[in-house]
Write an enzyme that holds these catalytic residues in place. Structure first.
Site, PDB file in Angstrom:
ATOM      1  N   ASP A 159     -64.921 -25.091 -45.073  1.00 24.96           N
ATOM      2  CA  ASP A 159     -64.342 -25.815 -43.933  1.00 24.96           C
ATOM      3  C   ASP A 159     -65.304 -26.913 -43.466  1.00 24.96           C
ATOM      4  O   ASP A 159     -64.899 -28.032 -43.155  1.00 24.96           O
ATOM      5  CB  ASP A 159     -64.053 -24.829 -42.795  1.00 24.96           C
ATOM      6  CG  ASP A 159     -63.268 -23.636 -43.293  1.00 24.96           C
ATOM      7  OD1 ASP A 159     -62.129 -23.825 -43.736  1.00 24.96           O
ATOM      8  OD2 ASP A 159     -63.811 -22.507 -43.289  1.00 24.96           O
ATOM      9  N   HIS A 187     -62.612 -18.342 -40.311  1.00 25.63           N
ATOM     10  CA  HIS A 187     -62.108 -19.103 -41.457  1.00 25.63           C
ATOM     11  C   HIS A 187     -60.591 -18.883 -41.523  1.00 25.63           C
ATOM     12  O   HIS A 187     -60.092 -18.042 -42.256  1.00 25.63           O
ATOM     13  CB  HIS A 187     -62.755 -18.631 -42.767  1.00 25.63           C
ATOM     14  CG  HIS A 187     -62.049 -19.179 -43.974  1.00 25.63           C
ATOM     15  ND1 HIS A 187     -62.063 -20.517 -44.290  1.00 25.63           N
ATOM     16  CD2 HIS A 187     -61.270 -18.588 -44.910  1.00 25.63           C
ATOM     17  CE1 HIS A 187     -61.325 -20.719 -45.372  1.00 25.63           C
ATOM     18  NE2 HIS A 187     -60.826 -19.562 -45.763  1.00 25.63           N
TER      19      HIS A 187
END
Ligand code: NAX
Length: 326
Positions: A159, A187
């Site tokens: 990410d 996440h």
């Protein structure tokens, strides 16, 4: 040349494993002077496939590979491991609710946490990649009472890297010009990619983009990038996930630059008011093989709301598996 270290990888016959193992073996993770012994874990039906992966690893004749083995027993694969990458997980099947997915993975990660507790190196570095990564890491950690909880982390580096790429594209700059990007939280689609402390070529990123781009494009694009890859490729991100796992382990072990930081999901110590014990992504600096949360960052109302929303999701995930925790 240093003495070899033991690196265990679960889900070794899967798509991420197929990219990850060759990068570890070539020295991308721990450096060109660090030999590795690879210890692969798979489920029994994938043992033939994992043998094939080992044949290919052999055929690369990597100078740094000092040994290799595969097993369907966690106690064997994690024996004396210095690094463990928990990639294998149960994917969401048809009709499976989020709760079912959490529970199915809780069973896997409880057993693996116990095995890590029993047989891994006392200074092991564990990275959970398999989803739901943060909660899987927490479950493994809770089942390893003899180890420092800080041995257990989960991956939000993909990410983080996605956020660097998006901001780089927007500002026509290279990812290497961007410093101090942060991913907060889970996440998942609730993660909060935060540019409020980031700089691009030394000047504040927030001055170079407008708020509407941030809210309507940047944040949702980073949050939804995994789904966009599945839509385009027909399969979930694999090479980029493997690359992020390499980055995570390398920086944890070898350190982060003094003027920058990275995002790692780690056991919360209550910093920034985040509930203790959940595995939450923070900005961290790594020195001498240890990570420390970057302290003292200003958190405005916009950020606080998003940091709390992703914290809430992690608390709910923890509560959903509470009855399975020791
Ligand atoms: P694959 O389905 O290709 O491979 C998973 C492998 O794990 C399979 O070979 C399977 O046999 C094995 N496995 C299942 N249970 C196991 C167990 N108990 N012990 C050992 N091995 C086991 O999935 P892949 O694309 O490689 O993705 C692996 C995991 O990473 C998934 O959970 C996925 O959701 C997750 N991801 C996490 C990301 C992150 O940023 N944290 C991004 C990429 C990826 O989506």
């Amino acid at each position: 040349m240093k003495a070899p270290v033991r690196v265990a990888v679960t889900g070794a016959a899967g798509q991420i494993g197929y990219s990850l193992l060759f990068r570890i073996a070539s020295g991308d993770m721990l450096g060109p002077d660090q030999p590795v012994v690879l210890q692969l874990l798979e489920v029994p039906p994938a043992m033939d496939a994992v043998q094939g992966v080992m044949m290919e690893l052999e055929d690369c004749a990597f100078p740094l590979v000092a040994g290799m083995s595969a097993s369907d027993q966690a106690e064997e694969a994690f024996k004396d491991a210095d690094y463990i990458l928990l990639v294998g997980a149960k994917p969401r099947g048809p009709g499976m609710e989020r709760k079912d997915l959490l529970e199915a993975n809780a069973a896997i990660f409880s057993a693996q946490g116990k095995a890590i507790n029993d047989v891994a190196s006392r200074n092991v570095r564990v990275l959970a990649v398999g989803n739901p990564a943060n909660t899987n890491a927490m479950i493994a950690q809770r089942n390893a009472p003899d180890l420092d909880p800080r041995c257990f982390t989960a991956m939000t580096r993909l990410d983080h890297n996605r956020a660097l790429a998006q901001l780089g594209n927007k500002t026509s700059s290279h990812v290497t010009d961007i410093k101090r990007m942060t991913i907060w939280g889970n996440h998942s689609a609730t993660q909060y990619p935060d540019i409020s402390h980031a700089t691009v070529a030394g000047t504040p990123a927030a001055d170079q983009v407008d708020q509407s781009w941030l809210e309507e494009s940047f944040i949702p694009t980073v949050q939804q990038r995994g789904a966009a890859i599945i839509k385009a490729r027909g399969q979930s991100s694999a090479a980029s996930a493997a690359s992020a796992a390499i980055d995570h382990m390398r920086d944890w072990t070898l350190g982060t630059p003094a003027d920058d930081w990275v995002s790692m999901a780690i056991p919360s110590d209550g910093s920034y008011g985040i509930s203790e014990g959940i595995i939450y992504s923070f900005p961290v600096r790594c020195v001498d093989g240890r990570y420390e949360i970057v302290q003292g960052l200003d958190v405005d109302d916009f950020s606080r709301e998003r940091m709390n929303a992703t914290e809430q999701e992690l608390v709910e995930e923890r509560d959903a598996v509470k009855h399975l925790l020791p």
